[in-house]
Motif scaffolding. Structure first.
Motif, PDB file in Angstrom:
ATOM      1  N   LYS A  13      32.025  11.321  30.379  1.00  0.00           N
ATOM      2  CA  LYS A  13      32.332  10.527  31.570  1.00  0.00           C
ATOM      3  C   LYS A  13      33.626   9.739  31.362  1.00  0.00           C
ATOM      4  N   THR A  14      33.767   9.112  30.206  1.00  0.00           N
ATOM      5  CA  THR A  14      34.973   8.344  29.904  1.00  0.00           C
ATOM      6  C   THR A  14      36.195   9.245  29.865  1.00  0.00           C
ATOM      7  N   SER A  16      36.643  12.171  31.232  1.00  0.00           N
ATOM      8  CA  SER A  16      36.969  12.774  32.526  1.00  0.00           C
ATOM      9  C   SER A  16      37.787  11.816  33.380  1.00  0.00           C
ATOM     10  N   ARG A  17      37.703  10.535  33.085  1.00  0.00           N
ATOM     11  CA  ARG A  17      38.442   9.518  33.848  1.00  0.00           C
ATOM     12  C   ARG A  17      39.729   9.081  33.142  1.00  0.00           C
ATOM     13  N   ARG A  72      43.186   8.445  34.382  1.00  0.00           N
ATOM     14  CA  ARG A  72      43.060   7.999  35.770  1.00  0.00           C
ATOM     15  C   ARG A  72      41.636   7.521  36.032  1.00  0.00           C
ATOM     16  N   PRO A  73      41.484   6.241  36.458  1.00  0.00           N
ATOM     17  CA  PRO A  73      40.133   5.699  36.671  1.00  0.00           C
ATOM     18  C   PRO A  73      39.320   6.441  37.730  1.00  0.00           C
ATOM     19  N   GLU A  74      39.989   7.076  38.712  1.00  0.00           N
ATOM     20  CA  GLU A  74      39.233   7.785  39.746  1.00  0.00           C
ATOM     21  C   GLU A  74      38.561   9.033  39.205  1.00  0.00           C
ATOM     22  N   GLY A  75      39.000   9.499  38.059  1.00  0.00           N
ATOM     23  CA  GLY A  75      38.366  10.620  37.391  1.00  0.00           C
ATOM     24  C   GLY A  75      38.702  11.976  37.981  1.00  0.00           C
TER      25      GLY A  75
END
Length: 110
Positions: free
Chosen positions: A31-32, A34-35, A38-41
């Motif tokens: 999860k980390t 993948s983002r 960029r925080p939107e992931g």
């Protein structure tokens, strides 16, 4: 992209969880990553692989990074070497500045 091609041609850099705690840690790591950055992931396995490689290659301590994000050092190193080989093999197609040489692109306007 050479990184994605290398990642898809070899086994996954993520380790296989052997207990619930490791499985949770792996889910959090994916999860980390993948983002990152960029925080939107990004909702794609290909982008996850690209982000993972980029984050690993920029880490100050790659050994610690692998432990923290449930990565196999052997697998990520194999991806790194495969990526380098791909870049070496296709590098001759590019001129200075990454421009494709004219003879390679001769039918582009047809």
């Amino acid at each position: 992209c050479a990184t994605i091609a290398a990642s898809l041609s070899l086994k996954s850099p993520f380790t296989v969880p052997f207990d619930n705690q490791t499985a949770y840690q792996l889910r959090q790591a994916r999860k980390t990553l993948s983002r990152w950055p960029r925080p939107e992931g990004a909702h794609s396995d290909h982008i996850l692989l690209l982000n993972t490689y980029d984050a690993w290659s920029q880490a100050n301590d790659q050994h610690r990074f692998c432990n923290e994000y449930c990565l196999s050092r052997a697998a990520i190193n194999a991806i790194h070497h495969a990526r380098e080989q791909l870049m070496d093999r296709v590098g001759y197609l590019c001129g200075r500045g990454g421009e494709v040489l004219a003879f390679v692109n001769r039918n582009a306007e047809d």
